[in-house]
Write a protein that holds these residues in place. Structure first.
Motif, PDB file in Angstrom:
ATOM      1  N   ASN A  99       0.833  -1.209   0.000  1.00 20.87           N
ATOM      2  CA  ASN A  99       0.000   0.000   0.000  1.00 20.87           C
ATOM      3  C   ASN A  99       0.868   1.261   0.000  1.00 20.87           C
ATOM      4  O   ASN A  99       0.462   2.312   0.488  1.00 20.87           O
ATOM      5  CB  ASN A  99      -0.950  -0.004   1.194  1.00 20.87           C
ATOM      6  CG  ASN A  99      -0.220   0.006   2.528  1.00 20.87           C
ATOM      7  OD1 ASN A  99       0.963  -0.324   2.600  1.00 20.87           O
ATOM      8  ND2 ASN A  99      -0.931   0.363   3.588  1.00 20.87           N
ATOM      9  N   GLY A 100       2.055   1.145  -0.576  1.00 24.04           N
ATOM     10  CA  GLY A 100       3.010   2.255  -0.568  1.00 24.04           C
ATOM     11  C   GLY A 100       2.502   3.518  -1.233  1.00 24.04           C
ATOM     12  O   GLY A 100       2.721   4.623  -0.736  1.00 24.04           O
ATOM     13  N   ALA A 101       1.795   3.380  -2.357  1.00 22.92           N
ATOM     14  CA  ALA A 101       1.288   4.567  -3.066  1.00 22.92           C
ATOM     15  C   ALA A 101       0.269   5.307  -2.201  1.00 22.92           C
ATOM     16  O   ALA A 101       0.273   6.544  -2.140  1.00 22.92           O
ATOM     17  CB  ALA A 101       0.662   4.165  -4.395  1.00 22.92           C
ATOM     18  N   GLU A 102      -0.586   4.557  -1.523  1.00 22.35           N
ATOM     19  CA  GLU A 102      -1.585   5.176  -0.644  1.00 22.35           C
ATOM     20  C   GLU A 102      -0.907   5.880   0.534  1.00 22.35           C
ATOM     21  O   GLU A 102      -1.271   7.003   0.896  1.00 22.35           O
ATOM     22  CB  GLU A 102      -2.546   4.110  -0.128  1.00 22.35           C
ATOM     23  CG  GLU A 102      -3.649   4.662   0.762  1.00 22.35           C
ATOM     24  CD  GLU A 102      -4.574   3.582   1.274  1.00 22.35           C
ATOM     25  OE1 GLU A 102      -5.184   3.828   2.340  1.00 22.35           O
ATOM     26  OE2 GLU A 102      -4.687   2.520   0.647  1.00 22.35           O
ATOM     27  N   CYS A 107       1.142  10.874   3.186  1.00 20.17           N
ATOM     28  CA  CYS A 107       2.282  11.667   3.658  1.00 20.17           C
ATOM     29  C   CYS A 107       2.326  13.033   2.974  1.00 20.17           C
ATOM     30  O   CYS A 107       2.550  14.056   3.615  1.00 20.17           O
ATOM     31  CB  CYS A 107       3.598  10.928   3.406  1.00 20.17           C
ATOM     32  SG  CYS A 107       3.872   9.536   4.497  1.00 20.17           S
ATOM     33  N   LEU A 108       2.147  13.013   1.645  1.00 20.95           N
ATOM     34  CA  LEU A 108       2.176  14.270   0.897  1.00 20.95           C
ATOM     35  C   LEU A 108       1.046  15.206   1.335  1.00 20.95           C
ATOM     36  O   LEU A 108       1.250  16.412   1.496  1.00 20.95           O
ATOM     37  CB  LEU A 108       2.108  14.003  -0.606  1.00 20.95           C
ATOM     38  CG  LEU A 108       3.359  13.403  -1.220  1.00 20.95           C
ATOM     39  CD1 LEU A 108       3.102  13.004  -2.670  1.00 20.95           C
ATOM     40  CD2 LEU A 108       4.526  14.356  -1.129  1.00 20.95           C
ATOM     41  N   PHE A 112       1.810  18.789   2.717  1.00 19.97           N
ATOM     42  CA  PHE A 112       1.474  19.968   1.918  1.00 19.97           C
ATOM     43  C   PHE A 112       0.298  20.771   2.449  1.00 19.97           C
ATOM     44  O   PHE A 112       0.269  21.994   2.302  1.00 19.97           O
ATOM     45  CB  PHE A 112       1.201  19.578   0.460  1.00 19.97           C
ATOM     46  CG  PHE A 112       2.448  19.355  -0.339  1.00 19.97           C
ATOM     47  CD1 PHE A 112       3.433  20.324  -0.410  1.00 19.97           C
ATOM     48  CD2 PHE A 112       2.635  18.175  -1.035  1.00 19.97           C
ATOM     49  CE1 PHE A 112       4.584  20.127  -1.148  1.00 19.97           C
ATOM     50  CE2 PHE A 112       3.782  17.964  -1.781  1.00 19.97           C
ATOM     51  CZ  PHE A 112       4.771  18.941  -1.835  1.00 19.97           C
ATOM     52  N   THR A 113      -0.691  20.134   3.059  1.00 21.43           N
ATOM     53  CA  THR A 113      -1.882  20.865   3.506  1.00 21.43           C
ATOM     54  C   THR A 113      -1.544  21.992   4.481  1.00 21.43           C
ATOM     55  O   THR A 113      -1.907  23.146   4.236  1.00 21.43           O
ATOM     56  CB  THR A 113      -2.933  19.907   4.092  1.00 21.43           C
ATOM     57  OG1 THR A 113      -3.318  18.981   3.064  1.00 21.43           O
ATOM     58  CG2 THR A 113      -4.160  20.656   4.576  1.00 21.43           C
ATOM     59  N   PRO A 114      -0.837  21.719   5.588  1.00 19.84           N
ATOM     60  CA  PRO A 114      -0.512  22.844   6.488  1.00 19.84           C
ATOM     61  C   PRO A 114       0.461  23.838   5.855  1.00 19.84           C
ATOM     62  O   PRO A 114       0.396  25.041   6.135  1.00 19.84           O
ATOM     63  CB  PRO A 114       0.089  22.182   7.725  1.00 19.84           C
ATOM     64  CG  PRO A 114       0.402  20.785   7.337  1.00 19.84           C
ATOM     65  CD  PRO A 114      -0.423  20.439   6.148  1.00 19.84           C
ATOM     66  N   PHE A 129       3.527  22.680  -8.445  1.00 21.36           N
ATOM     67  CA  PHE A 129       3.920  21.483  -7.698  1.00 21.36           C
ATOM     68  C   PHE A 129       4.781  20.640  -8.621  1.00 21.36           C
ATOM     69  O   PHE A 129       4.482  20.518  -9.801  1.00 21.36           O
ATOM     70  CB  PHE A 129       2.692  20.628  -7.344  1.00 21.36           C
ATOM     71  CG  PHE A 129       1.899  21.133  -6.193  1.00 21.36           C
ATOM     72  CD1 PHE A 129       2.246  20.807  -4.894  1.00 21.36           C
ATOM     73  CD2 PHE A 129       0.783  21.918  -6.409  1.00 21.36           C
ATOM     74  CE1 PHE A 129       1.493  21.248  -3.834  1.00 21.36           C
ATOM     75  CE2 PHE A 129       0.023  22.369  -5.359  1.00 21.36           C
ATOM     76  CZ  PHE A 129       0.376  22.039  -4.059  1.00 21.36           C
ATOM     77  N   SER A 130       5.802  20.042  -8.088  1.00 21.92           N
ATOM     78  CA  SER A 130       6.611  19.114  -8.865  1.00 21.92           C
ATOM     79  C   SER A 130       7.097  18.029  -7.918  1.00 21.92           C
ATOM     80  O   SER A 130       8.156  18.143  -7.306  1.00 21.92           O
ATOM     81  CB  SER A 130       7.782  19.857  -9.506  1.00 21.92           C
ATOM     82  OG  SER A 130       8.512  19.005 -10.339  1.00 21.92           O
ATOM     83  N   GLY A 131       6.274  16.985  -7.744  1.00 26.71           N
ATOM     84  CA  GLY A 131       6.593  15.931  -6.787  1.00 26.71           C
ATOM     85  C   GLY A 131       6.573  16.483  -5.377  1.00 26.71           C
ATOM     86  O   GLY A 131       5.531  16.837  -4.856  1.00 26.71           O
ATOM     87  N   ASP A 132       7.748  16.588  -4.771  1.00 34.64           N
ATOM     88  CA  ASP A 132       7.857  17.119  -3.412  1.00 34.64           C
ATOM     89  C   ASP A 132       8.319  18.571  -3.394  1.00 34.64           C
ATOM     90  O   ASP A 132       8.606  19.121  -2.344  1.00 34.64           O
ATOM     91  CB  ASP A 132       8.831  16.260  -2.598  1.00 34.64           C
ATOM     92  CG  ASP A 132      10.252  16.342  -3.125  1.00 34.64           C
ATOM     93  OD1 ASP A 132      10.414  16.475  -4.361  1.00 34.64           O
ATOM     94  OD2 ASP A 132      11.197  16.276  -2.333  1.00 34.64           O
TER      95      ASP A 132
END
Length: 139
Positions: A99-102, A107-108, A112-114, A129-132
């Motif tokens: 379930n790594g993609a989930e 994590c992202l 990113f939200t805060p 946005f570009s990945g991280d």
């Protein structure tokens, strides 16, 4: 004709159901469906507004936004290029999990939200946005 925003259906437009000679019940249903669609679409558009750079929002409201025109913003400001440390290592570790993609998505979102809330609180604009990584503009 009442004014509608892009992506909405005008209640004044008779539409295909009325042209087909349906009964007044069908007309009422059509109006109800149109109102529902506009309400749902309006909520979606309002939520998506957070992802539209303020520079583009200003251009839209000024009537300066079109497909054949490039929006250029001139003025003083600062540009920040930000990259999250350890993202590649995290991605490699999570790629080994079923379930790594989930988990990576969670994590992202948690990261990113805060961060975007903080950027917006200081009138910043997340341009890309570009990945991280983020490109941010502060007017």
């Amino acid at each position: 004709m009442s004014e509608s925003i892009p992506g909405q259906i005008s209640l004044d437009d008779p539409g295909p159901l009325r042209d087909a000679g349906r009964s007044s019940g069908a007309e009422r249903l059509t109006d109800d469906v149109r109102r529902w669609f506009n309400e749902q679409n309006g909520q979606t558009l309002h939520g998506a507004l957070a992802f539209v750079p303020f520079v583009l929002q200003e251009a839209y409201h000024a009537g300066d936004l079109s497909e054949d025109k490039t929006v250029i913003h001139t003025g003083s400001g600062g540009v920040v290029f930000s990259d999250a440390a350890g993202f590649t290592a995290l991605t490699e570790k999570l790629a080994k999990k079923s379930n790594g993609a989930e988990l990576l998505s969670q994590c992202l979102t948690a990261f990113f939200t805060p961060l975007i809330d903080l950027i917006n609180a200081y009138r910043g604009d997340t341009i890309k946005f570009s990945g991280d990584a983020l490109t941010i503009y502060f007017p």
